[in-house]
Design a protein around this motif. Structure first.
Motif, PDB file in Angstrom:
ATOM      1  N   SER A  71       4.044  -3.803   8.030  1.00 15.62           N
ATOM      2  CA  SER A  71       2.633  -3.426   8.010  1.00 15.62           C
ATOM      3  C   SER A  71       2.502  -1.998   7.469  1.00 15.62           C
ATOM      4  CB  SER A  71       2.049  -3.514   9.416  1.00 15.62           C
ATOM      5  OG  SER A  71       2.736  -2.645  10.278  1.00 15.62           O
ATOM      6  N   PRO A  72       1.396  -1.692   6.812  1.00 13.91           N
ATOM      7  CA  PRO A  72       1.229  -0.344   6.267  1.00 13.91           C
ATOM      8  C   PRO A  72       1.131   0.677   7.404  1.00 13.91           C
ATOM      9  CG  PRO A  72      -0.792  -1.602   6.033  1.00 13.91           C
ATOM     10  CD  PRO A  72       0.254  -2.543   6.540  1.00 13.91           C
ATOM     11  N   PRO A  73       1.572   1.899   7.150  1.00 11.85           N
ATOM     12  CA  PRO A  73       1.522   2.917   8.199  1.00 11.85           C
ATOM     13  C   PRO A  73       0.069   3.271   8.535  1.00 11.85           C
ATOM     14  CG  PRO A  73       2.103   3.913   6.111  1.00 11.85           C
ATOM     15  CD  PRO A  73       2.083   2.426   5.891  1.00 11.85           C
ATOM     16  N   GLY A  74      -0.129   3.721   9.745  1.00 21.58           N
ATOM     17  CA  GLY A  74      -1.474   4.100  10.159  1.00 21.58           C
ATOM     18  C   GLY A  74      -1.894   5.441   9.587  1.00 21.58           C
ATOM     19  N   TRP A  75      -0.917   6.319   9.394  1.00 22.32           N
ATOM     20  CA  TRP A  75      -1.224   7.676   8.947  1.00 22.32           C
ATOM     21  C   TRP A  75      -0.183   8.139   7.935  1.00 22.32           C
ATOM     22  CZ3 TRP A  75      -5.835   8.872  10.641  1.00 22.32           C
ATOM     23  CH2 TRP A  75      -6.290   8.250  11.785  1.00 22.32           C
ATOM     24  N   LEU A  76      -0.616   8.993   7.029  1.00 26.37           N
ATOM     25  CA  LEU A  76       0.275   9.557   6.014  1.00 26.37           C
ATOM     26  C   LEU A  76       0.072  11.063   5.964  1.00 26.37           C
ATOM     27  CD1 LEU A  76      -0.511   7.070   3.102  1.00 26.37           C
ATOM     28  CD2 LEU A  76       1.577   7.106   4.460  1.00 26.37           C
ATOM     29  N   ILE A  77       1.158  11.757   5.702  1.00 27.65           N
ATOM     30  CA  ILE A  77       1.068  13.193   5.428  1.00 27.65           C
ATOM     31  C   ILE A  77       1.557  13.397   4.007  1.00 27.65           C
ATOM     32  CG2 ILE A  77       2.056  15.464   5.931  1.00 27.65           C
ATOM     33  CD1 ILE A  77       1.971  14.823   8.839  1.00 27.65           C
ATOM     34  N   GLN A  78       0.725  14.069   3.222  1.00 28.32           N
ATOM     35  CA  GLN A  78       1.091  14.361   1.838  1.00 28.32           C
ATOM     36  C   GLN A  78       1.557  15.798   1.776  1.00 28.32           C
ATOM     37  OE1 GLN A  78      -1.804  13.406  -1.144  1.00 28.32           O
ATOM     38  NE2 GLN A  78      -0.852  14.735  -2.659  1.00 28.32           N
ATOM     39  N   HIS A  79       2.778  15.975   1.301  1.00 28.18           N
ATOM     40  CA  HIS A  79       3.349  17.313   1.185  1.00 28.18           C
ATOM     41  C   HIS A  79       3.012  17.903  -0.174  1.00 28.18           C
ATOM     42  CE1 HIS A  79       5.595  17.210   4.928  1.00 28.18           C
ATOM     43  NE2 HIS A  79       5.850  15.940   4.657  1.00 28.18           N
ATOM     44  N   GLY A  80       2.989  19.223  -0.223  1.00 33.66           N
ATOM     45  CA  GLY A  80       2.710  19.927  -1.472  1.00 33.66           C
ATOM     46  C   GLY A  80       3.883  19.834  -2.427  1.00 33.66           C
ATOM     47  N   LEU A  81       3.747  20.476  -3.565  1.00 30.10           N
ATOM     48  CA  LEU A  81       4.792  20.402  -4.582  1.00 30.10           C
ATOM     49  C   LEU A  81       6.088  21.066  -4.133  1.00 30.10           C
ATOM     50  CD1 LEU A  81       2.660  21.067  -7.781  1.00 30.10           C
ATOM     51  CD2 LEU A  81       3.596  18.901  -6.972  1.00 30.10           C
ATOM     52  N   THR A  84       7.256  21.762   1.520  1.00 25.63           N
ATOM     53  CA  THR A  84       7.219  22.299   2.881  1.00 25.63           C
ATOM     54  C   THR A  84       5.812  22.287   3.465  1.00 25.63           C
ATOM     55  OG1 THR A  84       7.005  24.536   2.019  1.00 25.63           O
ATOM     56  CG2 THR A  84       9.236  23.755   2.520  1.00 25.63           C
ATOM     57  N   ASN A  85       4.819  22.644   2.671  1.00 23.53           N
ATOM     58  CA  ASN A  85       3.467  22.683   3.228  1.00 23.53           C
ATOM     59  C   ASN A  85       2.817  21.305   3.171  1.00 23.53           C
ATOM     60  OD1 ASN A  85       3.223  22.692   0.445  1.00 23.53           O
ATOM     61  ND2 ASN A  85       1.307  23.821   0.483  1.00 23.53           N
ATOM     62  N   VAL A  86       1.851  21.101   4.059  1.00 22.00           N
ATOM     63  CA  VAL A  86       1.128  19.830   4.118  1.00 22.00           C
ATOM     64  C   VAL A  86      -0.105  19.955   3.233  1.00 22.00           C
ATOM     65  CG1 VAL A  86      -0.100  18.239   5.626  1.00 22.00           C
ATOM     66  CG2 VAL A  86       1.985  19.340   6.424  1.00 22.00           C
ATOM     67  N   ASP A  87      -0.191  19.066   2.237  1.00 17.25           N
ATOM     68  CA  ASP A  87      -1.346  19.068   1.343  1.00 17.25           C
ATOM     69  C   ASP A  87      -2.535  18.382   1.987  1.00 17.25           C
ATOM     70  OD1 ASP A  87      -1.033  20.467  -0.961  1.00 17.25           O
ATOM     71  OD2 ASP A  87      -0.603  18.743  -2.229  1.00 17.25           O
ATOM     72  N   ALA A  88      -2.278  17.247   2.639  1.00 20.02           N
ATOM     73  CA  ALA A  88      -3.383  16.493   3.223  1.00 20.02           C
ATOM     74  C   ALA A  88      -2.852  15.516   4.247  1.00 20.02           C
ATOM     75  CB  ALA A  88      -4.143  15.736   2.142  1.00 20.02           C
ATOM     76  N   VAL A  89      -3.700  15.243   5.229  1.00 21.61           N
ATOM     77  CA  VAL A  89      -3.440  14.168   6.181  1.00 21.61           C
ATOM     78  C   VAL A  89      -4.347  13.024   5.764  1.00 21.61           C
ATOM     79  CG1 VAL A  89      -3.558  13.462   8.586  1.00 21.61           C
ATOM     80  CG2 VAL A  89      -2.869  15.789   8.010  1.00 21.61           C
ATOM     81  N   ARG A  90      -3.770  11.844   5.644  1.00 16.88           N
ATOM     82  CA  ARG A  90      -4.524  10.703   5.147  1.00 16.88           C
ATOM     83  C   ARG A  90      -4.363   9.510   6.088  1.00 16.88           C
ATOM     84  NH1 ARG A  90      -5.694  11.682  -0.226  1.00 16.88           N
ATOM     85  NH2 ARG A  90      -4.393  13.198  -1.285  1.00 16.88           N
ATOM     86  N   THR A  91      -5.351   8.613   6.034  1.00 19.25           N
ATOM     87  CA  THR A  91      -5.189   7.352   6.762  1.00 19.25           C
ATOM     88  C   THR A  91      -4.223   6.488   5.955  1.00 19.25           C
ATOM     89  OG1 THR A  91      -7.070   6.351   5.633  1.00 19.25           O
ATOM     90  CG2 THR A  91      -7.507   7.446   7.749  1.00 19.25           C
ATOM     91  N   GLY A  92      -3.638   5.491   6.602  1.00 14.71           N
ATOM     92  CA  GLY A  92      -2.647   4.645   5.933  1.00 14.71           C
ATOM     93  C   GLY A  92      -3.194   3.861   4.768  1.00 14.71           C
ATOM     94  N   GLY A  93      -4.471   3.543   4.765  1.00 14.51           N
ATOM     95  CA  GLY A  93      -5.051   2.756   3.686  1.00 14.51           C
ATOM     96  C   GLY A  93      -5.779   3.575   2.643  1.00 14.51           C
ATOM     97  N   CYS A  94      -5.567   4.871   2.596  1.00 13.93           N
ATOM     98  CA  CYS A  94      -6.285   5.737   1.660  1.00 13.93           C
ATOM     99  C   CYS A  94      -5.875   5.404   0.226  1.00 13.93           C
ATOM    100  CB  CYS A  94      -5.994   7.203   1.957  1.00 13.93           C
ATOM    101  SG  CYS A  94      -6.859   8.348   0.861  1.00 13.93           S
ATOM    102  N   TRP A  95      -6.866   5.140  -0.612  1.00 12.18           N
ATOM    103  CA  TRP A  95      -6.584   4.772  -1.997  1.00 12.18           C
ATOM    104  C   TRP A  95      -6.041   5.964  -2.790  1.00 12.18           C
ATOM    105  CZ3 TRP A  95      -8.956   7.443  -5.845  1.00 12.18           C
ATOM    106  CH2 TRP A  95     -10.108   8.157  -5.514  1.00 12.18           C
ATOM    107  N   ALA A  96      -6.359   7.177  -2.379  1.00 13.22           N
ATOM    108  CA  ALA A  96      -5.913   8.354  -3.112  1.00 13.22           C
ATOM    109  C   ALA A  96      -4.423   8.629  -2.900  1.00 13.22           C
ATOM    110  CB  ALA A  96      -6.728   9.565  -2.694  1.00 13.22           C
TER     111      ALA A  96
END
Length: 140
Positions: A71-81, A84-96
């Motif tokens: 099953s797809p994850p409930g939450w995602l963390i997008q890291h920067g380039l 180390t830093n967190v770019d965004a916190v996203r829901t598991g179904g985020c199209w972006a």
């Protein structure tokens, strides 16, 4: 001429000789042609049966893949380039997040802690598309 005495009522308009005028070689040629067409039809049916079998295997594999897919994850963390830093916190179904390659699945607790850790550094990232802050209950 049709209708005259002794003449056949129906003229023979086909290329075949009249009944009784066929030789044995004509009959053999006709049988061979028939056998060849039967073999060609059998070969065509065998090809079609093969195509059907391949399609049925593909469909069964697709269904099996859908059942075993995690099953797809409930939450995602997008890291920067820099990673180390967190770019965004996203829901598991985020199209972006699709195709990003910088997202990793996390638990709800980790998703809640990431903005707090970033807030200490004067950055509070949230995804503007899926509104993960609203889904987490964090004021945005």
């Amino acid at each position: 001429m049709p209708g005259s005495i002794g003449a056949p009522l129906v003229e023979n308009t086909t290329d075949r000789p009249a009944v009784g005028a066929c030789s044995i070689s004509d009959i053999c040629r006709a049988c061979l042609r028939r056998a060849r067409s039967d073999q060609q039809a059998a070969a065509a049916l065998a090809r079609i049966d093969g195509w059907i079998a391949v399609e049925e295997r593909c469909e069964a594999e697709r269904r099996r893949g859908e059942k075993t897919r995690p099953s797809p994850p409930g939450w995602l963390i997008q890291h920067g380039l820099n990673g180390t830093n967190v770019d965004a916190v996203r829901t598991g179904g985020c199209w972006a997040a699709t195709g990003s390659g910088r997202c990793c699945p996390v638990t709800r607790q980790q998703a809640l802690e990431a903005p707090r850790q970033q807030a200490l550094r004067q950055q509070a990232p949230t995804c503007v598309h899926c509104r993960a802050d609203t889904a987490l209950g964090v004021p945005g």
